[in-house]
Design an enzyme around this catalytic site. Structure first.
Site, PDB file in Angstrom:
ATOM      1  N   THR A 265     -32.293  16.958  27.236  1.00 34.36           N
ATOM      2  CA  THR A 265     -32.819  15.909  26.352  1.00 34.36           C
ATOM      3  C   THR A 265     -34.112  15.303  26.905  1.00 34.36           C
ATOM      4  OG1 THR A 265     -30.545  15.379  25.784  1.00 34.36           O
ATOM      5  CG2 THR A 265     -32.206  13.712  25.252  1.00 34.36           C
ATOM      6  N   GLU A 266     -35.047  15.039  26.011  1.00 36.51           N
ATOM      7  CA  GLU A 266     -36.305  14.376  26.390  1.00 36.51           C
ATOM      8  C   GLU A 266     -36.469  13.113  25.553  1.00 36.51           C
ATOM      9  OE1 GLU A 266     -39.534  17.149  26.209  1.00 36.51           O
ATOM     10  OE2 GLU A 266     -38.603  18.454  27.712  1.00 36.51           O
TER      11      GLU A 266
ATOM     12  N   GLU B 157     -23.895  15.506  23.845  1.00 35.37           N
ATOM     13  CA  GLU B 157     -23.435  16.884  23.567  1.00 35.37           C
ATOM     14  C   GLU B 157     -23.464  17.172  22.070  1.00 35.37           C
ATOM     15  OE1 GLU B 157     -22.404  19.165  25.756  1.00 35.37           O
ATOM     16  OE2 GLU B 157     -21.895  18.072  27.582  1.00 35.37           O
TER      17      GLU B 157
HETATM   18  P1  TGC Z   1     -31.030  27.384  16.069  1.00 39.36           P
HETATM   19  O1  TGC Z   1     -32.179  28.054  15.349  1.00 39.36           O
HETATM   20  O2  TGC Z   1     -29.757  27.137  15.324  1.00 39.36           O
HETATM   21  O3  TGC Z   1     -30.666  28.225  17.379  1.00 39.36           O
HETATM   22  C1  TGC Z   1     -31.673  28.625  18.303  1.00 39.36           C
HETATM   23  C2  TGC Z   1     -31.210  29.887  18.992  1.00 39.36           C
HETATM   24  O4  TGC Z   1     -30.020  29.608  19.753  1.00 39.36           O
HETATM   25  C3  TGC Z   1     -28.940  30.433  19.267  1.00 39.36           C
HETATM   26  N1  TGC Z   1     -27.736  29.604  19.346  1.00 39.36           N
HETATM   27  C4  TGC Z   1     -26.826  29.729  20.300  1.00 39.36           C
HETATM   28  N2  TGC Z   1     -26.723  30.592  21.316  1.00 39.36           N
HETATM   29  C5  TGC Z   1     -25.666  30.455  22.144  1.00 39.36           C
HETATM   30  N3  TGC Z   1     -24.739  29.495  21.976  1.00 39.36           N
HETATM   31  C6  TGC Z   1     -24.819  28.611  20.967  1.00 39.36           C
HETATM   32  N4  TGC Z   1     -23.931  27.640  20.848  1.00 39.36           N
HETATM   33  C7  TGC Z   1     -25.904  28.690  20.075  1.00 39.36           C
HETATM   34  N5  TGC Z   1     -26.298  27.984  18.986  1.00 39.36           N
HETATM   35  C8  TGC Z   1     -27.438  28.564  18.554  1.00 39.36           C
HETATM   36  C9  TGC Z   1     -29.332  30.801  17.865  1.00 39.36           C
HETATM   37  O5  TGC Z   1     -28.695  31.976  17.459  1.00 39.36           O
HETATM   38  C10 TGC Z   1     -30.834  30.984  18.000  1.00 39.36           C
HETATM   39  O6  TGC Z   1     -31.066  32.214  18.656  1.00 39.36           O
HETATM   40  P2  TGC Z   1     -32.367  33.073  18.307  1.00 39.36           P
HETATM   41  O7  TGC Z   1     -32.217  34.306  19.128  1.00 39.36           O
HETATM   42  O8  TGC Z   1     -32.304  33.310  16.815  1.00 39.36           O
HETATM   43  O9  TGC Z   1     -33.542  32.232  18.705  1.00 39.36           O
HETATM   44  O10 TGC Z   1     -31.578  26.036  16.719  1.00 39.36           O
HETATM   45  P3  TGC Z   1     -32.143  24.707  16.046  1.00 39.36           P
HETATM   46  O11 TGC Z   1     -33.416  24.367  16.737  1.00 39.36           O
HETATM   47  O12 TGC Z   1     -32.141  24.802  14.543  1.00 39.36           O
HETATM   48  O13 TGC Z   1     -31.085  23.607  16.507  1.00 39.36           O
HETATM   49  C11 TGC Z   1     -29.763  23.692  16.140  1.00 39.36           C
HETATM   50  C12 TGC Z   1     -28.983  22.446  16.637  1.00 39.36           C
HETATM   51  C13 TGC Z   1     -29.514  21.176  16.006  1.00 39.36           C
HETATM   52  C14 TGC Z   1     -27.548  22.645  16.184  1.00 39.36           C
HETATM   53  C15 TGC Z   1     -29.050  22.369  18.156  1.00 39.36           C
HETATM   54  O14 TGC Z   1     -30.303  22.221  18.646  1.00 39.36           O
HETATM   55  C16 TGC Z   1     -28.141  21.281  18.726  1.00 39.36           C
HETATM   56  O15 TGC Z   1     -26.991  21.568  19.030  1.00 39.36           O
HETATM   57  N6  TGC Z   1     -28.628  20.014  18.932  1.00 39.36           N
HETATM   58  C17 TGC Z   1     -27.885  18.996  19.633  1.00 39.36           C
HETATM   59  C18 TGC Z   1     -28.460  18.805  21.004  1.00 39.36           C
HETATM   60  C19 TGC Z   1     -27.421  18.544  22.047  1.00 39.36           C
HETATM   61  O16 TGC Z   1     -26.228  18.772  21.875  1.00 39.36           O
HETATM   62  N7  TGC Z   1     -27.837  18.074  23.202  1.00 39.36           N
HETATM   63  C20 TGC Z   1     -26.963  17.875  24.286  1.00 39.36           C
HETATM   64  C21 TGC Z   1     -27.717  17.585  25.555  1.00 39.36           C
HETATM   65  S1  TGC Z   1     -26.725  17.746  27.002  1.00 39.36           S
HETATM   66  C22 TGC Z   1     -25.698  16.442  26.973  1.00 39.36           C
HETATM   67  O17 TGC Z   1     -25.631  15.667  26.078  1.00 39.36           O
HETATM   68  C23 TGC Z   1     -24.861  16.334  28.167  1.00 39.36           C
HETATM   69  S2  TGC Z   1     -23.817  14.979  28.175  1.00 39.36           S
HETATM   70  C24 TGC Z   1     -22.829  15.531  29.397  1.00 39.36           C
HETATM   71  C25 TGC Z   1     -21.787  14.592  29.830  1.00 39.36           C
HETATM   72  O18 TGC Z   1     -22.125  13.562  30.446  1.00 39.36           O
HETATM   73  O19 TGC Z   1     -20.587  14.927  29.634  1.00 39.36           O
HETATM   74  P1  FAD Z   2     -31.649  11.338  18.054  1.00 42.30           P
HETATM   75  O1  FAD Z   2     -31.736  12.821  18.110  1.00 42.30           O
HETATM   76  O2  FAD Z   2     -32.912  10.553  17.970  1.00 42.30           O
HETATM   77  O3  FAD Z   2     -30.697  10.923  16.851  1.00 42.30           O
HETATM   78  C1  FAD Z   2     -30.632   9.606  16.317  1.00 42.30           C
HETATM   79  C2  FAD Z   2     -29.766   9.637  15.065  1.00 42.30           C
HETATM   80  O4  FAD Z   2     -30.361  10.507  14.096  1.00 42.30           O
HETATM   81  C3  FAD Z   2     -28.362  10.201  15.355  1.00 42.30           C
HETATM   82  O5  FAD Z   2     -27.412   9.480  14.609  1.00 42.30           O
HETATM   83  C4  FAD Z   2     -28.443  11.639  14.860  1.00 42.30           C
HETATM   84  O6  FAD Z   2     -27.182  12.135  14.417  1.00 42.30           O
HETATM   85  C5  FAD Z   2     -29.405  11.480  13.665  1.00 42.30           C
HETATM   86  N1  FAD Z   2     -30.082  12.740  13.348  1.00 42.30           N
HETATM   87  C6  FAD Z   2     -30.967  13.442  14.112  1.00 42.30           C
HETATM   88  N2  FAD Z   2     -31.360  14.559  13.477  1.00 42.30           N
HETATM   89  C7  FAD Z   2     -30.694  14.589  12.300  1.00 42.30           C
HETATM   90  C8  FAD Z   2     -30.635  15.509  11.197  1.00 42.30           C
HETATM   91  N3  FAD Z   2     -31.333  16.653  11.211  1.00 42.30           N
HETATM   92  N4  FAD Z   2     -29.852  15.203  10.136  1.00 42.30           N
HETATM   93  C9  FAD Z   2     -29.120  14.056  10.140  1.00 42.30           C
HETATM   94  N5  FAD Z   2     -29.125  13.151  11.125  1.00 42.30           N
HETATM   95  C10 FAD Z   2     -29.887  13.421  12.207  1.00 42.30           C
HETATM   96  N6  FAD Z   2     -28.682  14.914  27.671  1.00 42.30           N
HETATM   97  C11 FAD Z   2     -28.876  15.869  28.612  1.00 42.30           C
HETATM   98  O7  FAD Z   2     -29.700  16.764  28.443  1.00 42.30           O
HETATM   99  N7  FAD Z   2     -28.161  15.866  29.777  1.00 42.30           N
HETATM  100  C12 FAD Z   2     -27.238  14.919  30.047  1.00 42.30           C
HETATM  101  O8  FAD Z   2     -26.594  14.954  31.095  1.00 42.30           O
HETATM  102  C13 FAD Z   2     -27.033  13.882  29.089  1.00 42.30           C
HETATM  103  N8  FAD Z   2     -26.156  12.866  29.361  1.00 42.30           N
HETATM  104  C14 FAD Z   2     -26.098  11.797  28.511  1.00 42.30           C
HETATM  105  C15 FAD Z   2     -25.354  10.661  28.867  1.00 42.30           C
HETATM  106  C16 FAD Z   2     -25.324   9.558  28.034  1.00 42.30           C
HETATM  107  C17 FAD Z   2     -24.577   8.331  28.450  1.00 42.30           C
HETATM  108  C18 FAD Z   2     -25.993   9.596  26.781  1.00 42.30           C
HETATM  109  C19 FAD Z   2     -25.929   8.417  25.833  1.00 42.30           C
HETATM  110  C20 FAD Z   2     -26.707  10.702  26.417  1.00 42.30           C
HETATM  111  C21 FAD Z   2     -26.788  11.810  27.282  1.00 42.30           C
HETATM  112  N9  FAD Z   2     -27.590  12.921  26.975  1.00 42.30           N
HETATM  113  C22 FAD Z   2     -27.779  13.915  27.890  1.00 42.30           C
HETATM  114  C23 FAD Z   2     -28.423  12.909  25.770  1.00 42.30           C
HETATM  115  C24 FAD Z   2     -27.653  13.192  24.484  1.00 42.30           C
HETATM  116  O9  FAD Z   2     -27.326  14.544  24.382  1.00 42.30           O
HETATM  117  C25 FAD Z   2     -28.539  12.707  23.320  1.00 42.30           C
HETATM  118  O10 FAD Z   2     -28.493  11.292  23.344  1.00 42.30           O
HETATM  119  C26 FAD Z   2     -28.060  13.253  21.986  1.00 42.30           C
HETATM  120  O11 FAD Z   2     -28.215  14.651  21.907  1.00 42.30           O
HETATM  121  C27 FAD Z   2     -28.798  12.587  20.810  1.00 42.30           C
HETATM  122  O12 FAD Z   2     -30.163  12.545  21.018  1.00 42.30           O
HETATM  123  P2  FAD Z   2     -30.966  11.145  20.826  1.00 42.30           P
HETATM  124  O13 FAD Z   2     -30.258  10.110  21.626  1.00 42.30           O
HETATM  125  O14 FAD Z   2     -32.379  11.407  21.124  1.00 42.30           O
HETATM  126  O15 FAD Z   2     -30.767  10.776  19.310  1.00 42.30           O
END
Ligand code: TGC
Ligand code: FAD
Length: 392
Positions: free
Chosen positions: A139-140, A371
């Site tokens: 995340t950025e 996540e």
């Molecule tokens: P999209 O075009 O759907 O996919 C891009 C490429 O990735 C492939 N792909 C996957 N590959 C492996 N595993 C998966 N689960 C995959 N999902 C997609 C896909 O096939 C494609 O491949 P290619 O070869 O065609 O390029 O990507 P998009 O840019 O449209 O985004 C889709 C979206 C919004 C669902 C995705 O970006 C997303 O999941 N966004 C949420 C971001 C997120 O979850 N961030 C989490 C940060 S880490 C965190 O929060 C840690 S907290 C940890 C803690 O404290 O417990």
């Molecule tokens: P945004 O993406 O700005 O979203 C804001 C709102 O808009 C949300 O309600 C979202 O659902 C909505 N939204 C966005 N796009 C759409 C769409 N297309 N359609 C409809 N609604 C939309 N990240 C890491 O990489 N590593 C970590 O270890 C990590 N740890 C974390 C720990 C904590 C305590 C927290 C709070 C976050 C952490 N994160 C980490 C980041 C986390 O994954 C992000 O906060 C999360 O993915 C959402 O991104 P954002 O906060 O920028 O919200």
């Protein structure tokens, strides 16, 4: 906090679906949480301090890399054992489970799955033993739900890479020894790099004033012309699919973990309602309170079934990203609902640190966001069933 009297609800006799090994792993983790987490967690959450001293114990109980093969220091367990561990640890606190999710699924997993043999041997045993703590930078500031837009980047300087950019909201960052960082190369392709504390230009400022996950340290990863050795690039996978693959594993663990938080809230409210007397009777005798408890156990049981089945599919290598999304979204929302209802059942006591419910509720506000947010997971399900991406 009062003594931990937790009794695990198992309304549909799901224990019968578990192996002896699953039950042993769960009991060992539960005992450890009762001994090492429950007595201290309220104080650390109130102080907003990471209980660094429990990292070693988490490693000893096998919570770092439960499914990573033993030759690399992992426990070599299956996915249901991993899930049960996350359930028990989040029953203690979501922030402690966060530490384990990051270490196992977001740091050890990419090094294991995308790393070279040298990288596996160098980092995995130290991460498994807790000698090293890791963080995961995706995340950025301007790219949360949409990580493909990231601007953190690296240039090939011949004998090393030069890394610039910043990651925000990073669990474990202030304490991490290594970070798996996702950045774009000069062609705009996303790669994973292992960045080590001590590299010049790398800093990890802490994010303060959180009302959620207060016992978990969150911060930034800042890269100012960091020279990263070429050996630190993860060679075996690139593109957004690489970090998203790690998220599959972490989201799966969270689906189990959220059940743990919900079980703790339900169990606390059930016990309290039988002891608390109002109008001359235990509040558990009032229909409105019974409705709350009955709905809680119904939703917990449905989540347990969904998640056990997901575990079976994951063990068989058949669990899809969309199935994992559904379980993460459902279970965290379920846990938040349970926490809010349970909090009400305790009346004024529900807002105090005498009971774990308010802490779980506040923690779950992060869990429902990180996540992948609740709405992003809904859209992943939508994309899967319609074949149309709402993100494009
Ligand atoms: P999209 O075009 O759907 O996919 C891009 C490429 O990735 C492939 N792909 C996957 N590959 C492996 N595993 C998966 N689960 C995959 N999902 C997609 C896909 O096939 C494609 O491949 P290619 O070869 O065609 O390029 O990507 P998009 O840019 O449209 O985004 C889709 C979206 C919004 C669902 C995705 O970006 C997303 O999941 N966004 C949420 C971001 C997120 O979850 N961030 C989490 C940060 S880490 C965190 O929060 C840690 S907290 C940890 C803690 O404290 O417990
Ligand atoms: P945004 O993406 O700005 O979203 C804001 C709102 O808009 C949300 O309600 C979202 O659902 C909505 N939204 C966005 N796009 C759409 C769409 N297309 N359609 C409809 N609604 C939309 N990240 C890491 O990489 N590593 C970590 O270890 C990590 N740890 C974390 C720990 C904590 C305590 C927290 C709070 C976050 C952490 N994160 C980490 C980041 C986390 O994954 C992000 O906060 C999360 O993915 C959402 O991104 P954002 O906060 O920028 O919200």
């Amino acid at each position: 906090m009062a003594t931990d009297q937790f009794q695990s609800p198992d309304y549909y006799l799901l224990d019968e679906l578990l192996t002896e090994e699953h039950k042993l792993v769960r009991e060992a983790t539960r005992d450890w949480v009762k001994k090492e987490v429950s007595p201290i967690i309220e104080e650390y959450a109130q102080k907003a301090t990471f209980p660094r001293h429990i990292v070693k114990g988490l490693a000893e109980v096998g919570a770092f890399g439960p499914y990573i093969p033993q030759e690399y220091g992992g426990a070599g367990l299956d996915q249901i054992s991993y899930g049960l561990m996350m359930q028990e640890i989040e029953r203690g606190d979501s922030g402690v489970r966060s530490t384990c999710s990051v270490q196992s699924s977001l740091v050890m997993y990419p090094i294991f799955a995308y790393g070279s043999e040298e990288q596996r041997k160098k980092y995995l045993p130290k991460l498994a033993s807790g000698e090293m703590l890791g963080s995961f930078g995706l995340t950025e500031p301007d790219f949360g739900s949409n990580p493909s837009g990231m601007v953190t980047n690296f240039k090939d300087m011949g004998d090393h890479y030069l890394l610039n950019g910043a990651k925000l909201w990073i669990s474990n960052s202030p304490y991490c020894d290594v970070a798996v960082v996702w950045a774009k190369n000069e062609e705009g392709r996303i790669h994973g790099l292992i960045v080590e504390r001590g590299m010049e230009g790398f800093s990890t400022p802490e994010t303060h004033n959180k009302w959620s996950l207060r016992a978990s340290a969150t911060g930034e990863l800042v890269f100012d012309n960091v020279k990263v050795p070429k050996d630190n690039l993860l060679p075996n996978k690139s593109g957004l699919g690489a970090p998203l693959g790690c998220l599959d594993s972490a989201r799966y663990g969270i689906a189990w973990g959220a059940i743990g938080a919900a079980m703790d809230c339900y169990d606390t409210a059930l016990r309290y309602s039988k002891e608390r007397i109002q109008f001359g009777k235990p509040i558990a005798s009032f229909q409105l309170q019974q409705k709350k408890l009955a709905e809680m156990i119904t939703e917990i049981t449905k989540a347990q079934l969904l998640t056990w089945r997901l575990g079976v599919l994951k063990n068989e290598g058949r669990a899809t990203t969309a199935q994992i999304s559904m379980a993460k979204r459902n279970n965290v929302a379920m846990a938040l609902d349970v926490a809010r209802e349970a909090r009400q059942m305790l009346g004024g006591m529900g807002i105090t640190g005498e009971y774990p419910i308010m802490r779980h509720m506040m923690n779950l506000e992060s869990v429902v966001t990180y996540e992948g947010t609740h709405d992003i997971h809904l859209l992943i399900t939508g994309m899967d069933i319609t074949g149309i991406s709402a993100f494009k």
